[in-house]
Scaffold this motif. Structure first.
Motif, short mmCIF file in Angstrom:
data_model
loop_
_atom_site.label_atom_id
_atom_site.label_comp_id
_atom_site.label_asym_id
_atom_site.label_seq_id
_atom_site.Cartn_x
_atom_site.Cartn_y
_atom_site.Cartn_z
N ASP A 152 0.82 -1.22 0.00
CA ASP A 152 0.00 0.00 0.00
C ASP A 152 0.85 1.27 0.00
OD1 ASP A 152 -2.32 -1.53 0.01
OD2 ASP A 152 -2.51 -1.50 2.19
N ALA A 153 2.03 1.19 -0.60
CA ALA A 153 2.96 2.33 -0.72
C ALA A 153 3.48 2.80 0.64
CB ALA A 153 2.32 3.49 -1.48
N ASN A 154 3.43 1.93 1.64
CA ASN A 154 3.96 2.29 2.95
C ASN A 154 5.49 2.14 3.02
OD1 ASN A 154 1.49 2.95 4.35
ND2 ASN A 154 0.99 0.76 4.29
N THR A 155 6.03 1.23 2.22
CA THR A 155 7.48 1.03 2.17
C THR A 155 7.92 0.85 0.74
OG1 THR A 155 7.24 -1.37 2.45
CG2 THR A 155 7.60 -0.06 4.46
N CYS A 156 9.17 1.20 0.48
CA CYS A 156 9.76 0.96 -0.84
C CYS A 156 10.59 -0.32 -0.78
CB CYS A 156 10.60 2.15 -1.28
SG CYS A 156 12.04 2.48 -0.25
N ILE A 157 11.03 -0.78 -1.92
CA ILE A 157 11.79 -2.03 -1.98
C ILE A 157 13.10 -1.92 -1.21
CG2 ILE A 157 13.10 -3.54 -3.53
CD1 ILE A 157 10.13 -4.15 -3.45
N ALA A 158 13.78 -0.78 -1.28
CA ALA A 158 15.03 -0.63 -0.54
C ALA A 158 14.81 -0.81 0.96
CB ALA A 158 15.66 0.74 -0.83
N GLN A 159 13.67 -0.35 1.46
CA GLN A 159 13.34 -0.58 2.87
C GLN A 159 13.04 -2.05 3.12
OE1 GLN A 159 10.25 2.44 2.89
NE2 GLN A 159 11.34 3.57 4.50
N GLN A 160 12.34 -2.67 2.20
CA GLN A 160 12.04 -4.09 2.37
C GLN A 160 13.31 -4.94 2.27
OE1 GLN A 160 8.61 -5.45 0.07
NE2 GLN A 160 7.77 -3.39 0.09
N PHE A 161 14.32 -4.42 1.56
CA PHE A 161 15.62 -5.08 1.52
C PHE A 161 16.40 -4.90 2.83
CE2 PHE A 161 16.50 -5.00 -3.38
CZ PHE A 161 15.57 -6.01 -3.55
N GLY A 162 15.92 -4.00 3.70
CA GLY A 162 16.59 -3.78 4.98
C GLY A 162 17.18 -2.41 5.16
N THR A 178 25.03 -6.50 0.68
CA THR A 178 24.84 -7.07 -0.65
C THR A 178 23.90 -8.28 -0.64
OG1 THR A 178 26.79 -8.47 -0.38
CG2 THR A 178 27.11 -6.30 -1.40
N THR A 179 23.08 -8.39 0.41
CA THR A 179 22.15 -9.52 0.47
C THR A 179 21.27 -9.57 -0.77
OG1 THR A 179 22.10 -9.36 2.88
CG2 THR A 179 20.34 -10.63 1.82
N TYR A 180 20.74 -8.42 -1.16
CA TYR A 180 19.83 -8.37 -2.30
C TYR A 180 20.34 -7.47 -3.43
CZ TYR A 180 16.55 -10.49 0.97
OH TYR A 180 15.94 -11.33 1.87
N LEU A 181 21.55 -6.94 -3.31
CA LEU A 181 22.08 -6.02 -4.32
C LEU A 181 23.41 -6.52 -4.86
CD1 LEU A 181 21.41 -2.63 -2.48
CD2 LEU A 181 20.05 -3.62 -4.33
N ILE A 182 23.71 -6.14 -6.10
CA ILE A 182 24.99 -6.49 -6.71
C ILE A 182 26.05 -5.55 -6.16
CG2 ILE A 182 26.25 -6.65 -8.89
CD1 ILE A 182 23.51 -7.03 -10.28
N PRO A 183 27.16 -6.07 -5.65
CA PRO A 183 28.21 -5.19 -5.10
C PRO A 183 28.74 -4.21 -6.14
CG PRO A 183 28.61 -7.49 -4.51
CD PRO A 183 27.49 -7.49 -5.51
N ASN A 184 28.93 -2.96 -5.71
CA ASN A 184 29.49 -1.89 -6.55
C ASN A 184 28.65 -1.61 -7.79
OD1 ASN A 184 31.80 -1.64 -4.83
ND2 ASN A 184 32.63 -3.49 -5.80
N ASN A 185 27.43 -2.08 -7.80
CA ASN A 185 26.50 -1.85 -8.89
C ASN A 185 25.18 -1.35 -8.32
OD1 ASN A 185 24.11 -2.83 -10.51
ND2 ASN A 185 25.71 -3.26 -12.02
N TRP A 186 24.72 -2.01 -7.27
CA TRP A 186 23.57 -1.62 -6.48
C TRP A 186 22.25 -1.70 -7.22
CZ3 TRP A 186 25.81 -2.54 -2.32
CH2 TRP A 186 27.12 -2.14 -2.09
N HIS A 187 22.21 -2.57 -8.22
CA HIS A 187 20.95 -3.07 -8.76
C HIS A 187 20.65 -4.39 -8.05
CE1 HIS A 187 22.06 -0.31 -12.07
NE2 HIS A 187 20.75 -0.20 -12.22
N GLY A 192 17.60 -10.55 -5.00
CA GLY A 192 16.77 -9.36 -4.93
C GLY A 192 15.59 -9.41 -5.88
N HIS A 193 15.83 -9.89 -7.09
CA HIS A 193 14.73 -10.01 -8.05
C HIS A 193 13.73 -11.07 -7.60
CE1 HIS A 193 15.61 -7.29 -11.40
NE2 HIS A 193 16.88 -7.48 -11.10
N LYS A 194 14.22 -12.13 -7.01
CA LYS A 194 13.31 -13.14 -6.48
C LYS A 194 12.46 -12.57 -5.35
CE LYS A 194 13.14 -17.82 -4.53
NZ LYS A 194 13.94 -18.97 -4.03
#
Length: 208
Positions: A152-162, A178-187, A192-194
Motif C-alpha cells: 500500500d505504498a507504505n514502504t519501498c523495496i530498498a526498505q524491504q531489503f533492509g 549485498t544480500t539483495y544487491l549487486i556489489p558496486n553496482n547496487w541493482h 533481490g529479483h526473487k
C-alpha cells in the motif's frame, strides 16, 4: 484469450545485470504462466512509463487479459523532449538544469500526475496494474490509488531489503549490504529479483 504480463520501468525492471531470465518480471510471468511483454528502458523516469505504455498500446488486444507492473524510480528523474524525441535526465548528468529549474515539489508533482495518468489508462482498458516503489517514498496525492502499490505504498523495496532512514538505498550502499544487491553496482541481484517477484505475487494473490 491470452494472458500477458507487461513490464514498465527503468534498469531495476529491465534486469539486464542479472540476465532477463532472472528478472522479477520474468519470474512473475513464469509463475502465472503469462506471456511477458517487456517495455522497460534503463535510466528512465516515472513519466517515461507513459510513453512505454503508449508503445504497448500498438499491440493491445481488448480480447486478451493483461497485468501491468510499473517500477517507480526516483522522482527527480525527468523526461524532456529534444527534437521531438524523449530525453531522460537526472541530477548527476544534468546539473545545470537541476540547479536552475528543479525542486522537490516539482519532482513530486510530475510523479503524482504521471501515476494518476497511468492508473487511468489502465482502468479504461481493464488492465490490472501494480506499482513498485523502488528506493523512495514520495508523498502521494489522495487521487493515487495506494491499494495498487506493494505494501500500500507504505514502504519501498530498498526498505524491504533492509535499508533504513530517509535514503534507504544509500543506507544499504554505505553498509555494503549485498544480500539483495549487486556489489558496486547496487541493482538487485538474483536474490533481490526473487524477493521482488515474491512480493508482487503475494500482492496479486491478495488482490484476487
Amino acid at each position: 484469450m491470452a494472458n500477458h504480463l507487461l513490464n514498465f520501468g527503468d534498469s531495476w525492471a529491465h534486469a539486464a545485470d542479472v540476465g532477463h531470465k532472472n528478472g522479477y518480471a520474468r519470474i512473475v510471468a513464469d509463475s502465472l504462466e503469462y506471456n511477458l511483454q517487456d517495455y522497460s528502458i534503463v535510466s528512465t523516469s516515472i513519466p517515461r512509463m507513459i510513453l512505454q505504455f503508449q508503445t504497448f498500446l500498438d499491440h493491445y488486444n481488448p480480447s486478451d487479459n493483461y497485468t501491468a507492473l510499473f517500477f517507480v524510480t526516483a522522482v527527480e528523474r525527468l523526461t524532456l523532449f529534444e527534437n521531438d524525441r524523449p530525453l531522460d535526465i537526472w541530477p548527476q548528468s544534468f546539473g545545470d538544469f537541476y540547479s536552475k529549474w528543479y525542486s522537490d515539489s516539482y519532482g513530486e508533482f510530475v510523479a503524482n500526475t504521471s501515476l494518476i495518468t497511468l492508473q487511468a489508462m489502465c482502468r479504461s482498458r481493464n488492465i490490472r496494474d501494480v506499482y513498485i516503489l523502488g528506493w523512495q517514498n514520495p508523498a502521494l496525492w489522495s487521487d493515487v490509488d495506494r491499494r495498487k502499490f506493494l505494501d500500500d505504498a507504505n514502504t519501498c523495496i530498498a526498505q524491504q531489503f533492509g535499508g533504513t532512514g530517509t535514503k534507504p538505498l544509500y543506507d544499504l550502499i554505505n553498509r555494503r549490504d549485498t544480500t539483495y544487491l549487486i556489489p558496486n553496482n547496487w541493482h538487485p541481484n538474483v536474490a533481490g529479483h526473487k524477493f521482488i517477484a515474491e512480493a508482487v505475487l503475494r500482492h496479486l494473490e491478495l488482490d484476487r
